[in-house]
Design a protein around this motif. Sequence first.
Motif, PDB file in Angstrom:
ATOM      1  N   THR A 180      43.912  39.692  44.477  1.00  0.00           N
ATOM      2  CA  THR A 180      42.622  40.205  44.922  1.00  0.00           C
ATOM      3  C   THR A 180      42.151  39.310  46.060  1.00  0.00           C
ATOM      4  O   THR A 180      42.784  38.294  46.363  1.00  0.00           O
ATOM      5  CB  THR A 180      41.580  40.165  43.794  1.00  0.00           C
ATOM      6  OG1 THR A 180      41.316  38.782  43.475  1.00  0.00           O
ATOM      7  CG2 THR A 180      42.087  40.883  42.549  1.00  0.00           C
ATOM      8  N   ASP A 181      41.045  39.651  46.682  1.00  0.00           N
ATOM      9  CA  ASP A 181      40.519  38.777  47.738  1.00  0.00           C
ATOM     10  C   ASP A 181      40.222  37.391  47.188  1.00  0.00           C
ATOM     11  O   ASP A 181      40.493  36.377  47.840  1.00  0.00           O
ATOM     12  CB  ASP A 181      39.259  39.385  48.344  1.00  0.00           C
ATOM     13  CG  ASP A 181      39.560  40.616  49.189  1.00  0.00           C
ATOM     14  OD1 ASP A 181      40.751  40.965  49.320  1.00  0.00           O
ATOM     15  OD2 ASP A 181      38.610  41.228  49.702  1.00  0.00           O
ATOM     16  N   ILE A 182      39.677  37.321  45.970  1.00  0.00           N
ATOM     17  CA  ILE A 182      39.316  36.031  45.383  1.00  0.00           C
ATOM     18  C   ILE A 182      40.556  35.198  45.084  1.00  0.00           C
ATOM     19  O   ILE A 182      40.647  34.025  45.447  1.00  0.00           O
ATOM     20  CB  ILE A 182      38.487  36.224  44.101  1.00  0.00           C
ATOM     21  CG1 ILE A 182      37.169  36.920  44.417  1.00  0.00           C
ATOM     22  CG2 ILE A 182      38.226  34.886  43.430  1.00  0.00           C
ATOM     23  CD1 ILE A 182      36.419  37.375  43.194  1.00  0.00           C
ATOM     24  N   SER A 183      41.543  35.797  44.413  1.00  0.00           N
ATOM     25  CA  SER A 183      42.734  35.025  44.066  1.00  0.00           C
ATOM     26  C   SER A 183      43.529  34.658  45.309  1.00  0.00           C
ATOM     27  O   SER A 183      44.125  33.574  45.380  1.00  0.00           O
ATOM     28  CB  SER A 183      43.603  35.794  43.072  1.00  0.00           C
ATOM     29  OG  SER A 183      44.070  37.012  43.622  1.00  0.00           O
ATOM     30  N   ALA A 184      43.546  35.539  46.325  1.00  0.00           N
ATOM     31  CA  ALA A 184      44.246  35.213  47.575  1.00  0.00           C
ATOM     32  C   ALA A 184      43.595  34.018  48.261  1.00  0.00           C
ATOM     33  O   ALA A 184      44.285  33.095  48.729  1.00  0.00           O
ATOM     34  CB  ALA A 184      44.251  36.429  48.495  1.00  0.00           C
ATOM     35  N   PHE A 185      42.272  34.009  48.347  1.00  0.00           N
ATOM     36  CA  PHE A 185      41.572  32.868  48.946  1.00  0.00           C
ATOM     37  C   PHE A 185      41.910  31.570  48.206  1.00  0.00           C
ATOM     38  O   PHE A 185      42.173  30.537  48.831  1.00  0.00           O
ATOM     39  CB  PHE A 185      40.062  33.073  48.897  1.00  0.00           C
ATOM     40  CG  PHE A 185      39.493  33.894  50.019  1.00  0.00           C
ATOM     41  CD1 PHE A 185      39.880  33.679  51.332  1.00  0.00           C
ATOM     42  CD2 PHE A 185      38.536  34.869  49.762  1.00  0.00           C
ATOM     43  CE1 PHE A 185      39.345  34.423  52.371  1.00  0.00           C
ATOM     44  CE2 PHE A 185      37.990  35.620  50.797  1.00  0.00           C
ATOM     45  CZ  PHE A 185      38.399  35.404  52.101  1.00  0.00           C
TER      46      PHE A 185
ATOM     47  N   TYR B 271      47.213  25.887  49.315  1.00  0.00           N
ATOM     48  CA  TYR B 271      48.466  25.739  50.053  1.00  0.00           C
ATOM     49  C   TYR B 271      48.253  25.606  51.559  1.00  0.00           C
ATOM     50  O   TYR B 271      49.072  26.051  52.353  1.00  0.00           O
ATOM     51  CB  TYR B 271      49.413  26.886  49.698  1.00  0.00           C
ATOM     52  CG  TYR B 271      49.955  26.715  48.291  1.00  0.00           C
ATOM     53  CD1 TYR B 271      51.048  25.901  48.039  1.00  0.00           C
ATOM     54  CD2 TYR B 271      49.316  27.313  47.214  1.00  0.00           C
ATOM     55  CE1 TYR B 271      51.513  25.704  46.749  1.00  0.00           C
ATOM     56  CE2 TYR B 271      49.778  27.118  45.911  1.00  0.00           C
ATOM     57  CZ  TYR B 271      50.875  26.317  45.688  1.00  0.00           C
ATOM     58  OH  TYR B 271      51.323  26.110  44.412  1.00  0.00           O
ATOM     59  N   GLY B 272      47.139  24.947  51.921  1.00  0.00           N
ATOM     60  CA  GLY B 272      47.000  24.439  53.278  1.00  0.00           C
ATOM     61  C   GLY B 272      46.324  25.317  54.293  1.00  0.00           C
ATOM     62  O   GLY B 272      46.330  24.994  55.491  1.00  0.00           O
ATOM     63  N   ALA B 273      45.713  26.424  53.881  1.00  0.00           N
ATOM     64  CA  ALA B 273      45.075  27.337  54.830  1.00  0.00           C
ATOM     65  C   ALA B 273      43.562  27.185  54.805  1.00  0.00           C
ATOM     66  O   ALA B 273      42.980  26.807  53.786  1.00  0.00           O
ATOM     67  CB  ALA B 273      45.437  28.785  54.500  1.00  0.00           C
ATOM     68  N   PRO B 274      42.908  27.498  55.929  1.00  0.00           N
ATOM     69  CA  PRO B 274      41.445  27.464  55.933  1.00  0.00           C
ATOM     70  C   PRO B 274      40.851  28.654  55.192  1.00  0.00           C
ATOM     71  O   PRO B 274      41.213  29.799  55.442  1.00  0.00           O
ATOM     72  CB  PRO B 274      41.097  27.523  57.430  1.00  0.00           C
ATOM     73  CG  PRO B 274      42.269  28.160  58.077  1.00  0.00           C
ATOM     74  CD  PRO B 274      43.471  27.788  57.262  1.00  0.00           C
TER      75      PRO B 274
ATOM     76  N   TRP C 104      52.698  26.866  52.422  1.00  0.00           N
ATOM     77  CA  TRP C 104      52.915  28.150  53.082  1.00  0.00           C
ATOM     78  C   TRP C 104      51.623  28.727  53.663  1.00  0.00           C
ATOM     79  O   TRP C 104      51.658  29.491  54.630  1.00  0.00           O
ATOM     80  CB  TRP C 104      53.551  29.157  52.128  1.00  0.00           C
ATOM     81  CG  TRP C 104      52.780  29.408  50.866  1.00  0.00           C
ATOM     82  CD1 TRP C 104      52.933  28.788  49.670  1.00  0.00           C
ATOM     83  CD2 TRP C 104      51.719  30.360  50.680  1.00  0.00           C
ATOM     84  NE1 TRP C 104      52.042  29.282  48.734  1.00  0.00           N
ATOM     85  CE2 TRP C 104      51.287  30.246  49.336  1.00  0.00           C
ATOM     86  CE3 TRP C 104      51.101  31.288  51.507  1.00  0.00           C
ATOM     87  CZ2 TRP C 104      50.258  31.028  48.805  1.00  0.00           C
ATOM     88  CZ3 TRP C 104      50.078  32.068  50.990  1.00  0.00           C
ATOM     89  CH2 TRP C 104      49.672  31.936  49.658  1.00  0.00           C
ATOM     90  N   GLY C 105      50.470  28.347  53.115  1.00  0.00           N
ATOM     91  CA  GLY C 105      49.197  28.825  53.663  1.00  0.00           C
ATOM     92  C   GLY C 105      48.959  28.293  55.063  1.00  0.00           C
ATOM     93  O   GLY C 105      48.444  28.996  55.933  1.00  0.00           O
TER      94      GLY C 105
END
Length: 317
Positions: A102-107, A113-116, A306-307
């Motif tokens: 979902t949007d929440i779990s993806a965020f 994993y290193g993404a903003p 990977w993020g």
Amino acid sequence: MKLSTFETIDEKRNAYKYEQINSFDDAINKIEKMSELKKTRPIYFRGLADGSWKIFSFAQREWITRELDIQYASYFDFISQFLNFTKNKYALYLRSSCKIVTDISAFSSLQHYGAPTPFVDWTSDFNVALYFATQTNALCLGGETSSFVSVYWLEVGNGASTPNNDLYSLSKLIENYNQSLNNAVQSVGRSPLRPEIFYKNATQFDVWKKFPILWISESEKDYLKISNPRRDLQGGAFVYSSDPNKSLDEIFNGKSMNNVHVQYNGLLLPKIHCIDIHKSLIPKLKKYISEIHYDAANLGLNDQNWGETSFQEFLEV
């Protein structure tokens, strides 16, 4: 554009409920006291390796320093575009890290994993925060605030134990949304939404993106639906802020003086606690946390970021 920082200790004293630690014995005593306090209150911690830094989310830092307002219509537009890019191109990674994507779990996976993302990491474990605070080799250089590392703690509010703290949980916001949505459909004679339809609608970023401040934890029913080594090993949780420019010390500014309450967007959010630890103590503290097995391997930090790769590819599109 540069992020704002704390130049003086007085600035930090004004921004937080502040204390300093300048000896190893005091540091160990504080660890023991926080462990005891945690047994009676819902408190969470965050460690930063430089005392001059303010608490911004990674997405805020990118938005401000890269001046992305020139490229995107809004902060929300920037975040949504990156989220959709990752959900399309890194679907396999998300499915391996989320129980349901979902949007929440993806965020929350991207955050680990290193993404903003617009999420700020917190942990239920003081020693995890201490580990991250001590990940620096600059032992005392720069201004007076840079001579310290910082561990912050806050209380989760809107409950019986902290009635004056309005740090709302995501689950409460979604439940309120669900109630409003079902009231609306029933008012026109339609049946209540099926649970799977409700869940899909309620967890979209568009539903909660403009709420001023939210507390997000996997313990909140089944809304987060994330399971990855970093979250599980670090006792992770998140604070979400919808403001692209304000650090958390500007948001958690509540105080009572002459019976006047200072609020942020109608919410009373008392100041965050800040524990500044002198950098001269870092070698001893690193040894201490290593001996109790708080290290990169045991916190899941040896996995691929990977993020971060996804974000670099997104910037190149």
